[in-house]
Scaffold this motif. Structure first.
Motif, PDB file in Angstrom:
ATOM      1  N   LEU A   1     -25.822  26.436  19.932  1.00  0.00           N
ATOM      2  CA  LEU A   1     -26.870  26.302  18.915  1.00  0.00           C
ATOM      3  C   LEU A   1     -26.275  26.181  17.516  1.00  0.00           C
ATOM      4  CD1 LEU A   1     -29.496  28.863  20.256  1.00  0.00           C
ATOM      5  CD2 LEU A   1     -29.705  26.374  20.210  1.00  0.00           C
ATOM      6  N   MET A   2     -25.207  26.916  17.259  1.00  0.00           N
ATOM      7  CA  MET A   2     -24.545  26.827  15.957  1.00  0.00           C
ATOM      8  C   MET A   2     -24.037  25.412  15.688  1.00  0.00           C
ATOM      9  SD  MET A   2     -22.295  30.337  15.820  1.00  0.00           S
ATOM     10  CE  MET A   2     -23.041  31.935  15.514  1.00  0.00           C
ATOM     11  N   CYS A   3     -23.403  24.822  16.691  1.00  0.00           N
ATOM     12  CA  CYS A   3     -22.866  23.465  16.536  1.00  0.00           C
ATOM     13  C   CYS A   3     -23.986  22.470  16.279  1.00  0.00           C
ATOM     14  CB  CYS A   3     -22.076  23.063  17.782  1.00  0.00           C
ATOM     15  SG  CYS A   3     -20.546  23.993  18.016  1.00  0.00           S
TER      16      CYS A   3
ATOM     17  N   ILE B   1     -25.275  22.867  12.696  1.00  0.00           N
ATOM     18  CA  ILE B   1     -24.329  22.329  11.708  1.00  0.00           C
ATOM     19  C   ILE B   1     -24.511  20.820  11.575  1.00  0.00           C
ATOM     20  CG2 ILE B   1     -21.880  21.852  11.299  1.00  0.00           C
ATOM     21  CD1 ILE B   1     -21.286  24.666  12.389  1.00  0.00           C
ATOM     22  N   ILE B   2     -24.591  20.113  12.698  1.00  0.00           N
ATOM     23  CA  ILE B   2     -24.805  18.662  12.651  1.00  0.00           C
ATOM     24  C   ILE B   2     -26.139  18.337  12.007  1.00  0.00           C
ATOM     25  CG2 ILE B   2     -25.285  16.639  14.078  1.00  0.00           C
ATOM     26  CD1 ILE B   2     -22.346  17.132  13.812  1.00  0.00           C
ATOM     27  N   ASN B   3     -27.174  19.069  12.367  1.00  0.00           N
ATOM     28  CA  ASN B   3     -28.510  18.812  11.844  1.00  0.00           C
ATOM     29  C   ASN B   3     -28.568  18.994  10.334  1.00  0.00           C
ATOM     30  OD1 ASN B   3     -31.336  18.240  12.077  1.00  0.00           O
ATOM     31  ND2 ASN B   3     -31.754  20.424  11.907  1.00  0.00           N
ATOM     32  N   SER B   4     -27.799  19.922   9.813  1.00  0.00           N
ATOM     33  CA  SER B   4     -27.846  20.208   8.374  1.00  0.00           C
ATOM     34  C   SER B   4     -27.120  19.161   7.536  1.00  0.00           C
ATOM     35  CB  SER B   4     -27.249  21.591   8.094  1.00  0.00           C
ATOM     36  OG  SER B   4     -25.871  21.617   8.407  1.00  0.00           O
ATOM     37  N   CYS B   5     -26.375  18.259   8.201  1.00  0.00           N
ATOM     38  CA  CYS B   5     -25.557  17.283   7.466  1.00  0.00           C
ATOM     39  C   CYS B   5     -26.188  15.901   7.395  1.00  0.00           C
ATOM     40  CB  CYS B   5     -24.176  17.164   8.119  1.00  0.00           C
ATOM     41  SG  CYS B   5     -23.195  18.654   7.942  1.00  0.00           S
TER      42      CYS B   5
ATOM     43  N   GLY C   1     -17.137  21.078  10.012  1.00  0.00           N
ATOM     44  CA  GLY C   1     -17.633  22.443  10.172  1.00  0.00           C
ATOM     45  C   GLY C   1     -17.509  22.938  11.605  1.00  0.00           C
ATOM     46  N   ILE C   2     -17.771  22.064  12.579  1.00  0.00           N
ATOM     47  CA  ILE C   2     -17.653  22.437  13.992  1.00  0.00           C
ATOM     48  C   ILE C   2     -16.199  22.708  14.365  1.00  0.00           C
ATOM     49  CG2 ILE C   2     -17.860  21.529  16.345  1.00  0.00           C
ATOM     50  CD1 ILE C   2     -20.471  20.196  15.449  1.00  0.00           C
ATOM     51  N   ILE C   3     -15.281  21.877  13.872  1.00  0.00           N
ATOM     52  CA  ILE C   3     -13.855  22.108  14.127  1.00  0.00           C
ATOM     53  C   ILE C   3     -13.447  23.493  13.626  1.00  0.00           C
ATOM     54  CG2 ILE C   3     -11.508  21.425  13.483  1.00  0.00           C
ATOM     55  CD1 ILE C   3     -12.536  18.528  13.370  1.00  0.00           C
ATOM     56  N   LYS C   4     -13.830  23.804  12.401  1.00  0.00           N
ATOM     57  CA  LYS C   4     -13.451  25.105  11.820  1.00  0.00           C
ATOM     58  C   LYS C   4     -14.091  26.258  12.604  1.00  0.00           C
ATOM     59  CE  LYS C   4     -11.232  25.132   8.599  1.00  0.00           C
ATOM     60  NZ  LYS C   4      -9.740  25.054   8.498  1.00  0.00           N
ATOM     61  N   LEU C   5     -15.345  26.081  13.018  1.00  0.00           N
ATOM     62  CA  LEU C   5     -16.043  27.137  13.756  1.00  0.00           C
ATOM     63  C   LEU C   5     -15.372  27.405  15.095  1.00  0.00           C
ATOM     64  CD1 LEU C   5     -18.601  28.996  13.884  1.00  0.00           C
ATOM     65  CD2 LEU C   5     -19.730  27.117  15.106  1.00  0.00           C
TER      66      LEU C   5
ATOM     67  N   MET D   1     -25.496  12.767  17.736  1.00  0.00           N
ATOM     68  CA  MET D   1     -24.560  13.876  17.861  1.00  0.00           C
ATOM     69  C   MET D   1     -25.259  15.149  18.324  1.00  0.00           C
ATOM     70  SD  MET D   1     -21.736  12.452  17.375  1.00  0.00           S
ATOM     71  CE  MET D   1     -20.736  13.930  17.521  1.00  0.00           C
ATOM     72  N   GLN D   2     -26.501  15.371  17.874  1.00  0.00           N
ATOM     73  CA  GLN D   2     -27.260  16.520  18.382  1.00  0.00           C
ATOM     74  C   GLN D   2     -27.520  16.358  19.885  1.00  0.00           C
ATOM     75  OE1 GLN D   2     -30.635  17.959  15.793  1.00  0.00           O
ATOM     76  NE2 GLN D   2     -29.980  16.225  14.538  1.00  0.00           N
ATOM     77  N   TYR D   3     -27.811  15.141  20.298  1.00  0.00           N
ATOM     78  CA  TYR D   3     -28.012  14.861  21.717  1.00  0.00           C
ATOM     79  C   TYR D   3     -26.763  15.204  22.518  1.00  0.00           C
ATOM     80  CZ  TYR D   3     -28.394  12.073  26.009  1.00  0.00           C
ATOM     81  OH  TYR D   3     -28.401  11.668  27.317  1.00  0.00           O
ATOM     82  N   ARG D   4     -25.609  14.771  22.022  1.00  0.00           N
ATOM     83  CA  ARG D   4     -24.364  15.016  22.744  1.00  0.00           C
ATOM     84  C   ARG D   4     -24.077  16.509  22.875  1.00  0.00           C
ATOM     85  NH1 ARG D   4     -20.481  11.623  23.380  1.00  0.00           N
ATOM     86  NH2 ARG D   4     -19.876  13.303  24.789  1.00  0.00           N
TER      87      ARG D   4
END
Length: 401
Positions: A166-168, A171-175, A185-189, A310-313
């Motif tokens: 859900l976090m990932c 993050i995509i949705n907010s960008c 952000g996902i890489i760092k998380l 990307m959210q789908y993936r």
């Protein structure tokens, strides 16, 4: 009784098969397996034509109850039950309830867990891809509860895994259209998650870090960090050459001819050192320039298009926990496919007189059609990625520049 949560993205409920209007219908190019009741139903049908086709074109394999037979394709690759108007004779004459399980479900797919069913559409269907990519709220989710006498005989989702997934997605949705910022952000998380995995207060620490990533996106810190990343055209070009080699093995099958047209455009723009033209690195520099000057600006006007994808993936793969691979390995896979699709889109922008949403739809659906129905495709892609230096350490970040 047990509560089973059924999750559905909005575009699933909007889907309707377009039948003969489909640009690449699902009754062509694939070997269609039939379950035992369907084989029996067709072989003994009161409809003479259906019974005749079944006797000539269904091969009984008895591999399993769900794979009891298969339909032999016609010389043009079509299912034997497809008529001249590209409509299903079974559906037209016997009704929807007479379809095989495979035909009745497609393009719907379901991932079952102990207390949850995650519903979705596969993007190998052009209409599903169109809905996902062109509908702003396609990845809004709804949930409903179904009571079952017992939990499903499926794996259980660990709450920590669900949280990271859900976090990932958030993050995509907010960008919006700034996919690279979201991926950064996902890489760092995920890297942080690997560092604290065995520590105390894992969930609390991960949540704090996630909130910090979200704040960094909102206040522009991550944007500046992405802009400050070092450029490594050698690394990116080398990775792309390996991915092009991978694509060269994936041209056959339904959607293959469509995908090939876009692959050929990419091959014209990005050539290796043996081509006698510009070096691969110089070719990639030009490709990267086209992305920033043409493709990115075109996509900004359709900010939900690649964000939805990307959210789908992330949802489809239950990222980053797909197929029992490590989160880092799945991160490599997600980034590599994003990079490849981005380059295919860029080549199309450069070589076509105008860029249309249909081009992006064609690229996405044909890529999924060729790769998602091949159980070896992901391993083959990762094998090519591992031959490059991309998967080593900070090289993950260089792909975002």
């Amino acid at each position: 009784m047990e509560d089973i949560v059924i999750i559905e993205p909005a575009f699933l409920n909007q889907f309707q098969c377009v039948g003969s209007a489909c640009i690449d219908h699902c009754c062509k190019g694939w070997e269609i397996e039939l379950d035992e009741p369907t084989v029996t139903r067709y072989m003994t049908s009161e409809n003479i034509e259906i019974r005749h086709i079944a006797a000539e074109k269904i091969v009984t394999t008895q591999a399993s109850h769900t794979s009891w037979g298969k339909i032999l394709r016609q010389s043009n690759g079509n299912c034997a039950f497809l008529d001249k108007d590209r409509l299903c004779k079974v559906h037209k004459t016997l009704g929807e309830k007479s379809l095989s399980t495979t035909c009745a479900l497609y393009p719907r797919i379901y991932a079952s867990y102990k207390y949850e069913i995650r519903s979705n559409l596969t993007l190998s269907c052009p209409e599903a891809a169109r809905l996902l990519l062109t509908t702003p709220d396609a990845m809004l989710f709804s949930e409903k509860i179904k009571q079952n006498p017992h939990a499903l005989d499926s794996p259980e989702i660990f709450q920590e895994d669900r949280l990271l997934n859900l976090m990932c997605s958030h993050i995509i949705n907010s960008c919006d259209e700034n996919i690279e910022e979201g991926l950064y952000g996902i890489i760092k998380l995920i890297q942080y998650r690997e560092e604290i995995l065995e520590g105390d207060g894992f969930v609390e620490n991960l949540m704090v870090y996630f909130e910090g990533v979200q704040d960094a996106i909102k206040n522009g810190v991550i944007r500046r960090q992405v802009e400050d990343l070092p450029t490594d055209y050698h690394l990116q070009s080398n990775l792309l050459l390996h991915l092009q080699k991978y694509l060269g093995t994936k041209e056959e099958g339904r959607g293959g001819n469509i995908l090939l047209t876009y692959v050929q455009k990419l091959n014209l723009l990005h050539k290796d050192e043996d081509s006698g033209a510009n070096t691969a690195v110089q070719s990639f520099q030009q490709l990267n320039k086209i992305w920033h000057e043409k493709a990115a600006s075109w996509l900004r006007e359709r900010h939900f298009l690649l964000s939805n994808y990307m959210q789908y993936r992330i949802y489809e793969d239950f990222f980053p926990f797909k197929k029992g691979r490590s989160p880092i390995s799945n991160l490599h896979f997600l980034l590599s496919e994003w990079f490849l699709l981005k380059c295919l889109i860029t080549a199309s922008v450069e070589l076509d007189t105008s860029m249309e949403e249909a081009d992006v739809i064609n690229i996405i659906y044909s890529y999924h059609s060729v790769t998602r129905h091949d159980k070896n495709a992901e391993d083959l892609l990762l094998a090519e990625v591992n031959k490059s230096n991309f998967s080593h350490g900070l090289n993950l970040l260089c792909i975002l520049k």
